[in-house]
Design an enzyme around this catalytic site. Structure first.
Site, PDB file in Angstrom:
ATOM      1  N   GLY A 248       0.722  -1.258   0.000  1.00  0.00           N
ATOM      2  CA  GLY A 248       0.000   0.000   0.000  1.00  0.00           C
ATOM      3  C   GLY A 248       0.751   1.309   0.000  1.00  0.00           C
ATOM      4  N   GLU A 290       3.622  -6.413   1.786  1.00  0.00           N
ATOM      5  CA  GLU A 290       3.339  -6.851   0.410  1.00  0.00           C
ATOM      6  C   GLU A 290       3.349  -5.688  -0.565  1.00  0.00           C
ATOM      7  OE1 GLU A 290      -0.519  -8.507   1.185  1.00  0.00           O
ATOM      8  OE2 GLU A 290       0.292 -10.481   1.586  1.00  0.00           O
ATOM      9  N   PRO A 291       4.496  -5.057  -0.770  1.00  0.00           N
ATOM     10  CA  PRO A 291       4.514  -3.921  -1.692  1.00  0.00           C
ATOM     11  C   PRO A 291       4.420  -4.364  -3.148  1.00  0.00           C
ATOM     12  CG  PRO A 291       6.745  -4.412  -0.941  1.00  0.00           C
ATOM     13  CD  PRO A 291       5.824  -5.333  -0.177  1.00  0.00           C
ATOM     14  N   GLY A 292       3.586  -3.709  -3.897  1.00  0.00           N
ATOM     15  CA  GLY A 292       3.503  -3.944  -5.340  1.00  0.00           C
ATOM     16  C   GLY A 292       3.838  -2.661  -6.065  1.00  0.00           C
ATOM     17  N   ARG A 293       2.896  -1.706  -5.961  1.00  0.00           N
ATOM     18  CA  ARG A 293       3.046  -0.422  -6.657  1.00  0.00           C
ATOM     19  C   ARG A 293       4.395   0.245  -6.367  1.00  0.00           C
ATOM     20  NH1 ARG A 293      -1.589   2.670  -7.884  1.00  0.00           N
ATOM     21  NH2 ARG A 293      -2.665   1.520  -6.233  1.00  0.00           N
ATOM     22  N   TYR A 334     -10.336   5.001 -12.752  1.00  0.00           N
ATOM     23  CA  TYR A 334     -10.202   5.760 -11.492  1.00  0.00           C
ATOM     24  C   TYR A 334      -9.930   7.251 -11.697  1.00  0.00           C
ATOM     25  CZ  TYR A 334      -8.442   0.977 -10.428  1.00  0.00           C
ATOM     26  OH  TYR A 334      -8.238  -0.371 -10.344  1.00  0.00           O
ATOM     27  N   CYS A 361     -12.887   2.761 -29.620  1.00  0.00           N
ATOM     28  CA  CYS A 361     -14.181   3.372 -29.918  1.00  0.00           C
ATOM     29  C   CYS A 361     -14.933   3.513 -28.607  1.00  0.00           C
ATOM     30  CB  CYS A 361     -14.978   2.495 -30.860  1.00  0.00           C
ATOM     31  SG  CYS A 361     -14.043   2.071 -32.311  1.00  0.00           S
ATOM     32  N   GLU A 362     -14.474   4.419 -27.768  1.00  0.00           N
ATOM     33  CA  GLU A 362     -15.051   4.560 -26.434  1.00  0.00           C
ATOM     34  C   GLU A 362     -14.643   5.946 -25.936  1.00  0.00           C
ATOM     35  OE1 GLU A 362     -15.849   1.398 -24.357  1.00  0.00           O
ATOM     36  OE2 GLU A 362     -15.831   2.347 -22.383  1.00  0.00           O
TER      37      GLU A 362
HETATM   38  N1  LLP Z   1      -1.627  -7.025  -0.688  1.00  0.00           N
HETATM   39  C1  LLP Z   1      -2.945  -7.074  -0.875  1.00  0.00           C
HETATM   40  C2  LLP Z   1      -3.742  -8.017  -0.089  1.00  0.00           C
HETATM   41  C3  LLP Z   1      -3.569  -6.243  -1.818  1.00  0.00           C
HETATM   42  O1  LLP Z   1      -4.877  -6.297  -1.971  1.00  0.00           O
HETATM   43  C4  LLP Z   1      -2.774  -5.341  -2.578  1.00  0.00           C
HETATM   44  C5  LLP Z   1      -3.387  -4.481  -3.575  1.00  0.00           C
HETATM   45  C6  LLP Z   1      -1.386  -5.333  -2.358  1.00  0.00           C
HETATM   46  C7  LLP Z   1      -0.846  -6.178  -1.398  1.00  0.00           C
HETATM   47  C8  LLP Z   1      -0.463  -4.432  -3.111  1.00  0.00           C
HETATM   48  O2  LLP Z   1      -0.724  -3.096  -2.848  1.00  0.00           O
HETATM   49  P1  LLP Z   1       0.226  -1.951  -3.461  1.00  0.00           P
HETATM   50  O3  LLP Z   1       1.524  -2.001  -2.704  1.00  0.00           O
HETATM   51  O4  LLP Z   1       0.412  -2.236  -4.902  1.00  0.00           O
HETATM   52  O5  LLP Z   1      -0.535  -0.702  -3.223  1.00  0.00           O
HETATM   53  N2  LLP Z   1      -5.791  -1.643  -9.531  1.00  0.00           N
HETATM   54  C9  LLP Z   1      -5.594  -0.617  -8.525  1.00  0.00           C
HETATM   55  C10 LLP Z   1      -4.834  -1.129  -7.337  1.00  0.00           C
HETATM   56  C11 LLP Z   1      -5.522  -2.254  -6.634  1.00  0.00           C
HETATM   57  C12 LLP Z   1      -4.726  -2.725  -5.451  1.00  0.00           C
HETATM   58  C13 LLP Z   1      -5.363  -3.907  -4.862  1.00  0.00           C
HETATM   59  N3  LLP Z   1      -4.622  -4.532  -3.842  1.00  0.00           N
HETATM   60  C14 LLP Z   1      -4.845   0.555  -9.157  1.00  0.00           C
HETATM   61  O6  LLP Z   1      -4.586   0.501 -10.352  1.00  0.00           O
HETATM   62  O7  LLP Z   1      -4.541   1.549  -8.487  1.00  0.00           O
END
Ligand code: LLP
Length: 431
Positions: A248, A290-293, A334, A361-362
């Site tokens: 997050g 759990e970092p993704g973004r 979003y 086409c949107e």
């Molecule tokens: N762990 C869990 C359980 C999650 O649900 C998520 C993201 C993450 C980790 C990773 O979070 P991050 O570090 O990436 O913020 N599609 C949306 C984002 C949806 C995120 C959902 N869960 C967007 O494009 O902003």
């Protein structure tokens, strides 16, 4: 420039990680995803080092593959010492196909089907993060059939609202994710989990949202988890060994977004947790995040070629590009803000106000509205920054637009990591 891996060369072209984006576009075609691997690695190291320094031994970041899942990312995060969060058999398959160790996978998912559960167990994932009591029972039964003793965490909801976008806020009580603490259901979930003969409960998971800039919300989350762990100790004599506090942390999409000090935030969360655990009289658990973004977003740039440029007199100027919502649906979904540049003329003043529209086409197919860039001509390369997360991962074939290629940039060289889809790929599943 938004990040220090961006620069402008003497041809006036935008460079990413020292490579000319106009040359990359000519070599690989557009739309094109670029991923600066060295920047991904730097972010991985920030997490690994801070978590090692401030949290108890064994604490580790799990890369949330939902942000960007393709084979090439897994050796990178593996070699940097991360484990990984996977949310589907497809993500498990991708990680394993790339040689990622199954034991370092944490299997999430709000609705794991019986097939998913069997697949995860057969794949020997390290942990299941169990979402609900139905899944718990199905998992225990299948683990028994497969003769597996499975490590698990339980997903609980802490009832917090960190004020991010509604669509990415997952920690509230009224949520389809996990089991709420507030209603007393999470306590019963723990009791039931402890009684499953084929499962071993290591602790709790909770995720409060995404694009969060400060440690406050994580500290509030920690307070609730600690109170819950104390209650479980007192009522059930259960000691949680792991808290997984989710992902997050936010990233900068535009200049006005703050810069996040990841290590500083981790130190604050750690201080808060240590104090709280000491006060509650429970041992400080191992912490997982759990970092993704924040691992991949700002390492990614998308390149497009400018097509038509039109003025709707009395309204606005449109610049159309050869991609759009098919490779980046985040504005359509979003209204997410992005920084856009004319990469062919990055040395010129950004004084042309326009809306960047895609090719579908949107009418919602837009990348940004009323932004300022150096006025493009047909054929100019447009760069959209911060597209490493939730772009390729959320891309689609609407209007039968093939998915773009993805090129990884590492130590001054470019390497094709995902080839562009062909028309044959588009019909490959159709009988
Ligand atoms: N762990 C869990 C359980 C999650 O649900 C998520 C993201 C993450 C980790 C990773 O979070 P991050 O570090 O990436 O913020 N599609 C949306 C984002 C949806 C995120 C959902 N869960 C967007 O494009 O902003």
């Amino acid at each position: 420039m938004l990040y220090d891996n961006l620069s402008v060369n003497d041809r006036g072209h935008l460079e990413v990680a020292g490579l000319d984006t106009v040359d990359l576009a000519a070599e690989y075609g557009t739309p094109l995803y670029l991923l600066d691997e060295d920047r991904v690695r730097a972010h991985c190291r920030t997490y690994v080092e801070a978590m090692r320094k401030y949290f108890p031994e064994g604490s580790v970041p799990l890369y949330a593959g939902k942000a960007l899942c393709f084979k090439g990312i897994y050796p990178v995060v593996d070699s940097e010492g991360l484990s990984a969060d996977v949310v589907s058999p497809g993500e498990i398959y991708t990680a394993l196909a790339a040689g990622f160790p199954a034991g370092k996978l944490y299997f999430h998912g709000t609705n794991k089907t019986d097939e998913d559960i069997a697949y995860g167990l057969r794949s020997r994932v390290g942990f299941f993060i169990v979402d609900n009591p139905n899944e718990l029972r199905a998992l225990n039964a299948e683990a028994g059939r497969q003769g597996v003793h499975q490590k698990i965490l339980l997903r609980v909801t802490v009832g917090l609202d960190p004020h991010t976008l509604e669509a990415i806020n997952t920690g509230r009580v009224d949520s389809q994710f996990g089991v709420p603490i507030e209603t007393g259901q999470a306590a019963r979930f723990v009791e039931e989990a402890m009684a499953q003969e084929n499962l071993e409960l290591f602790g709790f998971h909770s995720h409060i949202g995404s694009q969060i800039f400060e440690s406050d919300s994580f500290c509030d989350q920690a307070d609730i988890l600690i109170r819950f762990a104390k209650e479980m100790k007192e009522k059930l004599d259960y000691t949680a060994r792991i808290f997984n506090i989710g992902g997050g942390f936010g990233v900068r999409y535009v200049e006005s977004d703050p810069e996040v000090d990841i290590a500083g935030n981790i130190r604050e969360i750690s201080d808060h947790l240590r104090k709280g655990c000491a006060q509650a009289g429970i041992p400080m658990p191992v912490i997982l995040m759990e970092p993704g973004r924040s691992i991949v977003a700002d390492a990614g740039v998308t390149l497009y070629t400018t097509g038509g440029i039109k003025t709707v007199e009395g309204y606005r100027d449109y610049v159309t590009v050869d991609g759009g919502m098919t490779d980046n649906p985040r504005y359509a979904l979003y209204k997410s803000a992005y920084t856009v540049l004319n990469a062919s003329h990055a040395d010129q003043a950004a004084d042309f106000t326009c809306t960047i529209a895609g090719r579908c086409c949107e009418s919602g197919d837009r990348i940004a509205e009323e932004i300022q860039i150096a006025k493009p001509r047909r054929g100019d390369i447009i760069a959209v920054l911060t597209t490493g997360a939730y772009n390729y991962a959320m891309s689609m074939n609407y209007n039968r637009v093939p998915r773009p290629a993805l090129v990884m940039l590492h130590e001054g060289t470019a390497r094709l990591a995902v080839r562009r889809q062909t028309f044959e790929d588009l019909v490959a599943c159709e009988l």
